[in-house]
Design an enzyme around this catalytic site. Structure first.
Site, PDB file in Angstrom:
ATOM      1  N   HIS A   1      -7.323   0.599   6.717  1.00 24.71           N
ATOM      2  CA  HIS A   1      -6.626   0.195   4.730  1.00 24.71           C
ATOM      3  C   HIS A   1      -6.500  -1.372   5.930  1.00 24.71           C
ATOM      4  O   HIS A   1      -6.064  -1.493   6.832  1.00 24.71           O
ATOM      5  CB  HIS A   1      -5.650   0.707   5.209  1.00 24.71           C
ATOM      6  CG  HIS A   1      -6.106   2.443   4.337  1.00 24.71           C
ATOM      7  ND1 HIS A   1      -5.596   2.866   3.851  1.00 24.71           N
ATOM      8  CD2 HIS A   1      -7.070   2.368   3.595  1.00 24.71           C
ATOM      9  CE1 HIS A   1      -6.486   4.185   3.090  1.00 24.71           C
ATOM     10  NE2 HIS A   1      -7.587   3.608   2.937  1.00 24.71           N
TER      11      HIS A   1
ATOM     12  N   GLU B   1      -1.433  -7.163  -4.720  1.00 25.44           N
ATOM     13  CA  GLU B   1      -1.030  -6.347  -5.197  1.00 25.44           C
ATOM     14  C   GLU B   1      -0.297  -6.975  -6.403  1.00 25.44           C
ATOM     15  O   GLU B   1      -0.628  -6.719  -7.228  1.00 25.44           O
ATOM     16  CB  GLU B   1      -0.585  -5.265  -4.634  1.00 25.44           C
ATOM     17  CG  GLU B   1      -1.337  -4.282  -3.661  1.00 25.44           C
ATOM     18  CD  GLU B   1      -1.849  -4.577  -2.563  1.00 25.44           C
ATOM     19  OE1 GLU B   1      -3.261  -4.650  -1.538  1.00 25.44           O
ATOM     20  OE2 GLU B   1      -1.763  -6.391  -1.615  1.00 25.44           O
TER      21      GLU B   1
ATOM     22  N   GLU C   1      -2.762  17.946   2.108  1.00 28.01           N
ATOM     23  CA  GLU C   1      -3.325  16.330   1.418  1.00 28.01           C
ATOM     24  C   GLU C   1      -3.688  16.983   0.179  1.00 28.01           C
ATOM     25  O   GLU C   1      -3.742  17.234  -0.258  1.00 28.01           O
ATOM     26  CB  GLU C   1      -4.178  15.946   2.659  1.00 28.01           C
ATOM     27  CG  GLU C   1      -3.421  14.798   3.273  1.00 28.01           C
ATOM     28  CD  GLU C   1      -3.447  13.672   3.372  1.00 28.01           C
ATOM     29  OE1 GLU C   1      -3.184  13.036   1.626  1.00 28.01           O
ATOM     30  OE2 GLU C   1      -2.587  13.073   3.286  1.00 28.01           O
TER      31      GLU C   1
ATOM     32  N   GLY D   1       1.177  -1.185   0.245  1.00 32.35           N
ATOM     33  CA  GLY D   1      -0.280  -0.119   0.071  1.00 32.35           C
ATOM     34  C   GLY D   1       0.496   1.620   0.017  1.00 32.35           C
ATOM     35  O   GLY D   1       2.411   0.944  -0.140  1.00 32.35           O
ATOM     36  N   ILE D   2       0.310   2.561  -0.328  1.00 32.97           N
ATOM     37  CA  ILE D   2       0.697   3.718  -0.080  1.00 32.97           C
ATOM     38  C   ILE D   2       0.433   4.486   1.034  1.00 32.97           C
ATOM     39  O   ILE D   2      -1.063   4.919   1.186  1.00 32.97           O
ATOM     40  CB  ILE D   2       0.876   4.462  -1.614  1.00 32.97           C
ATOM     41  CG1 ILE D   2       1.617   3.489  -3.214  1.00 32.97           C
ATOM     42  CG2 ILE D   2       0.878   5.667  -1.275  1.00 32.97           C
ATOM     43  CD1 ILE D   2       1.571   4.339  -4.271  1.00 32.97           C
ATOM     44  N   TYR D   3       1.384   4.751   2.255  1.00 31.75           N
ATOM     45  CA  TYR D   3       0.908   5.774   2.948  1.00 31.75           C
ATOM     46  C   TYR D   3       1.523   6.633   3.077  1.00 31.75           C
ATOM     47  O   TYR D   3       3.027   6.567   2.693  1.00 31.75           O
ATOM     48  CB  TYR D   3       0.769   4.585   4.331  1.00 31.75           C
ATOM     49  CG  TYR D   3       0.467   3.352   3.973  1.00 31.75           C
ATOM     50  CD1 TYR D   3      -1.219   3.788   3.807  1.00 31.75           C
ATOM     51  CD2 TYR D   3       1.190   2.186   3.447  1.00 31.75           C
ATOM     52  CE1 TYR D   3      -1.779   2.523   4.072  1.00 31.75           C
ATOM     53  CE2 TYR D   3      -0.252   1.644   3.171  1.00 31.75           C
ATOM     54  CZ  TYR D   3      -1.831   1.166   3.425  1.00 31.75           C
ATOM     55  OH  TYR D   3      -2.167   0.000   2.775  1.00 31.75           O
TER      56      TYR D   3
END
Length: 473
Positions: free
Chosen positions: A182, A224, A273, A162-164
């Site tokens: 998530h 993924e 953001e 994931g992208i965090y």
């Protein structure tokens, strides 16, 4: 066409006229953030940027806006750069159905060329910089973060990529924002209930397909890597990490290995953001970095965030729309297409055939109960099947001529939304709205049962092809 690493994709972008190399000396701040904002302002055909002369750094490069336009997104999929958005959506949806494609495991990778396990200093290895003026520090915001379910560690499908957002808190320490819904949030909850730190591996500068899939709302037990294989059309290549028993994208430029410290929190943020607003400072978990690996002259890939549209919107747009599309079609086969490209799906536009009056409202409410919709899908617009949801003028036509506000708006009070939505009050709670912009059907008895919609003349599509061919001569 599969791209094994970021470098091969940048070569393709350059060959297609979609990469600009900046060779003049630039300062990390404000030049890099300013350039990233500027290229996003140039519209939906804008190129990627590659900087190789950064003040204060003897080596290293910075790549920005890599997937930040529709031509770049099409090239990522191996399509012609002028492929229309709806065709990209339909092709992405077709490939999504090829899941799973088994991975290709290899023993070594280019990022293993350099290894640092003592006196780690991320500020020396990476050309770190702030994107926006009020950011509380330097962030790493386009890295693939890999973690496992410690209750089921051998289940490959429950390994998450994931992208965090990652705030650099020190030479070998990062802050991370793991949204509870998530996968990494679930992994951390499991680890802390066990009283254990959560091993993580962070891969920076990956090929565009895994980066896109890492930002997509897959199911908890979907891999993924196996989905990346489906999208690129051949097995995705991975290598096992040395310390954490995690699988890493083979083509990564820089890899950080560490662990999230169980039960410990520090202030993280504010940060500019994707909503176009700064988030507040919140107490968030901390990652201790234990090892760093990197290629010679590594490329630090970064993602600009701010007022849409930015690269994030291109990167997540179709990858968010397609899962929603498949989930909705399971319940409603009439659904034709889903456009959840706006602010990662806070607004979603659904095109569907309608069985009977009120049908569109049910479709809209179902969108809000999908895994992604629970945290997003604040405003859902449902249009007829002949309206292209990716064509904003057509959607505006439907809103202008098909919506009676007293009959076609459904409000769901106090529903869930991600806390980063600046309009939520308290953070994480909002009213949601479904707008039915479809043509009324029986048993609806409103007075404006419409006259037939004007159909295009018979040979319109043929002439579209003829005119395109003449334009390309």
């Amino acid at each position: 066409m599969a791209y094994r690493d970021l470098r091969s994709f940048l070569d393709k972008l350059e060959a297609e006229g979609q990469l600009v190399r900046v060779t003049q000396m630039v300062h990390p701040e404000p030049d890099l953030g300013s350039a990233a904002r500027a290229v996003n302002n140039l519209g939906d055909q804008s190129p990627a940027l590659l900087f190789n002369n950064i003040h204060g750094y003897q080596s290293g490069q910075v790549a920005l806006n890599v997937i930040g336009s529709w031509p770049n997104h099409a090239l990522m999929m191996g399509l012609a750069k002028d492929t229309p958005v709806k065709e990209q959506f339909l092709e992405f949806a077709r490939r999504w159905n090829q899941y799973p494609v088994p991975v290709e495991r290899v023993e070594t990778a280019p990022f293993q060329a350099n290894e640092v396990t003592e006196d780690i200093n991320l500020f020396e290895i990476l050309p770190l910089f702030r994107l926006n003026h009020e950011d509380s520090g330097c962030f790493i915001d386009k890295a693939c973060v890999i973690s496992r379910d410690l209750d089921d560690p051998d289940n490959f499908q429950k390994q998450n990529v994931g992208i965090y957002r990652l705030q650099v808190k020190g030479k070998d320490k990062l802050g991370i924002q793991p949204i509870p819904t998530h996968d990494i949030g679930l992994h951390l909850k499991i680890a802390e209930e066990r009283g254990e730190n959560l091993p993580v591996t962070i891969a920076i500068g990956c090929d565009p397909v895994i980066t896109t899939i890492a930002g997509s709302p897959l199911a908890y037990d979907q891999s993924e890597y196996e989905m990346a294989g489906a999208i690129q059309g051949e097995p995705y290549r991975i290598v096992r990490s040395k310390r954490s028993n995690l699988d890493i994208p083979w083509g990564a430029e820089v890899v950080l290995e560490g662990e999230i410290i169980a039960g410990y929190r520090e202030l993280e943020g504010p940060f500019g953001e994707f909503t176009g607003s700064y988030s507040d400072a919140r107490r968030q978990p901390v990652i201790q970095i234990n090892a760093v690996y990197y290629r010679d002259n590594p490329i630090f890939e970064h993602l600009y965030l701010g007022m849409p549209w930015t690269e994030l919107d291109y990167m997540t747009s179709i990858a968010t729309s397609v899962p929603l599309y498949h989930q909705l079609k399971e319940a409603f086969p009439e659904v034709v297409a889903v456009n959840a490209m706006y602010t990662v799906g806070l607004v979603a536009i659904i095109s569907t055939k309608t069985r009977f009056g009120g049908f569109a409202k049910a479709v809209g409410m179902r969108a809000m109960t999908t895994p992604h919709g629970l945290g997003y899908c604040k405003l859902v617009i449902v249009v007829d099947d002949f309206v292209d949801p990716f064509n904003v003028p057509q959607v505006m036509w439907a809103l202008s001529t098909r919506v009676a506000p007293d009959k076609d708006m459904v409000m769901i009070p106090n529903a869930s939304v991600l806390a980063l939505d600046p309009s939520s009050d308290p953070p994480g709670i909002t009213h949601k709205v479904v707008i039915d912009a479809t043509t009324p059907k029986q048993p609806e008895t409103r007075g404006e049962l419409f006259a037939p919609t004007i159909e295009p003349p018979r040979d319109t599509q043929k002439w579209e092809t003829i005119i395109k061919q003449l334009m390309n001569k």
